[in-house]
Design a protein around this motif. Structure first.
Motif, PDB file in Angstrom:
ATOM      1  N   HIS A  84      37.931  43.286  30.167  1.00 35.39           N
ATOM      2  CA  HIS A  84      37.674  43.389  31.294  1.00 35.39           C
ATOM      3  C   HIS A  84      38.562  43.879  32.445  1.00 35.39           C
ATOM      4  O   HIS A  84      38.473  42.539  33.059  1.00 35.39           O
ATOM      5  CB  HIS A  84      35.714  43.766  31.439  1.00 35.39           C
ATOM      6  N   ASP A  86      39.796  44.782  36.261  1.00 38.27           N
ATOM      7  CA  ASP A  86      39.972  45.685  37.511  1.00 38.27           C
ATOM      8  C   ASP A  86      41.097  45.014  38.091  1.00 38.27           C
ATOM      9  O   ASP A  86      41.127  43.814  38.579  1.00 38.27           O
ATOM     10  CB  ASP A  86      38.292  45.717  38.336  1.00 38.27           C
ATOM     11  N   LYS A  87      42.006  46.165  38.750  1.00 40.17           N
ATOM     12  CA  LYS A  87      43.494  46.361  38.962  1.00 40.17           C
ATOM     13  C   LYS A  87      43.487  45.406  40.575  1.00 40.17           C
ATOM     14  O   LYS A  87      43.973  44.823  41.093  1.00 40.17           O
ATOM     15  CB  LYS A  87      44.333  46.588  39.055  1.00 40.17           C
ATOM     16  N   GLU A  88      41.875  46.075  41.036  1.00 35.73           N
ATOM     17  CA  GLU A  88      41.847  45.680  42.829  1.00 35.73           C
ATOM     18  C   GLU A  88      40.990  44.230  42.900  1.00 35.73           C
ATOM     19  O   GLU A  88      41.231  43.837  43.531  1.00 35.73           O
ATOM     20  CB  GLU A  88      40.908  46.549  42.989  1.00 35.73           C
ATOM     21  N   GLU A  89      41.060  42.847  41.916  1.00 38.45           N
ATOM     22  CA  GLU A  89      39.777  42.133  41.801  1.00 38.45           C
ATOM     23  C   GLU A  89      40.867  41.027  41.689  1.00 38.45           C
ATOM     24  O   GLU A  89      41.723  41.052  42.254  1.00 38.45           O
ATOM     25  CB  GLU A  89      39.536  41.496  40.098  1.00 38.45           C
TER      26      GLU A  89
END
Length: 227
Positions: A84, A86-89
């Motif tokens: 999983h 999230d590109k902004e993580e």
């Protein structure tokens, strides 16, 4: 669904038959030998594959365990898992994302194929096998309906320029063509796009422990991702 394709790649004056397929238990000894040849010191030997890791690759996510043969000789491999993402993580390490290479955190319901490793035997690096493996893994992403392929690219040339450049500045000079990096330049040629610098990504003296997080977005999912 398992993977197999055959192509011919230019080799000297002619073309060599090349097969990309899923690796199996019968390949384990040779895969470990390829790691030794591909990642010599100062790369840490404890980061080479071991039997338990390889067993997990072929049992937990066999679709993400690819190898390439040239004239019947095993010449390289590439491994991934589904996560999983999230590109902004915030930043992460290779150990965190890959379970230290054991991929016990593989999530079949995830959205992203994360690259654990890619390596090519030095004697076969004139055949563009790395690019072929990368393209094959893109096809796995499409087949499984995932959003993207992501992974951290080492920066083995960075240590020679760290006295005058930050990691971001080094990346920018590679992007402008002012510097060539053995890994980052290859990944750019293979279709990967930089996202950001990762600090303390992997024990790697040549990269001063940095990496570039790079992605390939599934072109059949691009419009969905933009909505």
């Amino acid at each position: 669904m398992l993977y197999r394709k055959q192509v011919y790649l230019k080799n000297g004056q002619g073309f060599a038959p090349v097969v990309v397929r899923n690796y199996t238990q019968q390949d384990f000894d040779e895969l470990i030998q390829i790691q030794r040849e591909s990642f010599p010191p100062p790369f840490p030997s404890d980061l080479w594959w071991n039997m338990e890791q390889l067993e997990n690759h072929v049992t937990l996510f066999p679709e993400g365990a690819l190898c390439v043969e040239v004239n019947g000789v095993l010449a390289g491999s590439m491994t991934g898992l589904i996560v999983h993402f999230d590109k902004e993580e915030s930043s992460h390490t290779w150990q965190e994302m890959t379970d230290d290479g054991y991929i016990r955190n593989h999530s079949p319901d995830g959205n992203t194929l994360y690259v654990v490793d890619i390596c090519i035997r030095p004697a076969y690096r004139n055949l563009a096998l790395g690019k072929l493996l990368m393209q094959s893994m893109y096809e796995v992403v499409v087949q499984l309906g995932l959003e993207r392929l992501v992974g951290g690219g080492r920066m083995p040339g960075f240590h020679r320029h760290a006295n005058r450049l930050t990691p971001q500045e080094y990346l920018e000079e590679v992007l402008r063509g002012q510097l060539q990096d053995p890994v980052i330049t290859f990944l750019l040629h293979a279709g990967r796009t930089p996202i950001r610098i990762l600090e303390n990504y992997l024990e790697d003296e040549q990269s001063l422990h940095h990496a570039v997080l790079m992605e390939w977005v599934n072109p059949f999912m691009t419009r969905l991702l933009e909505i």
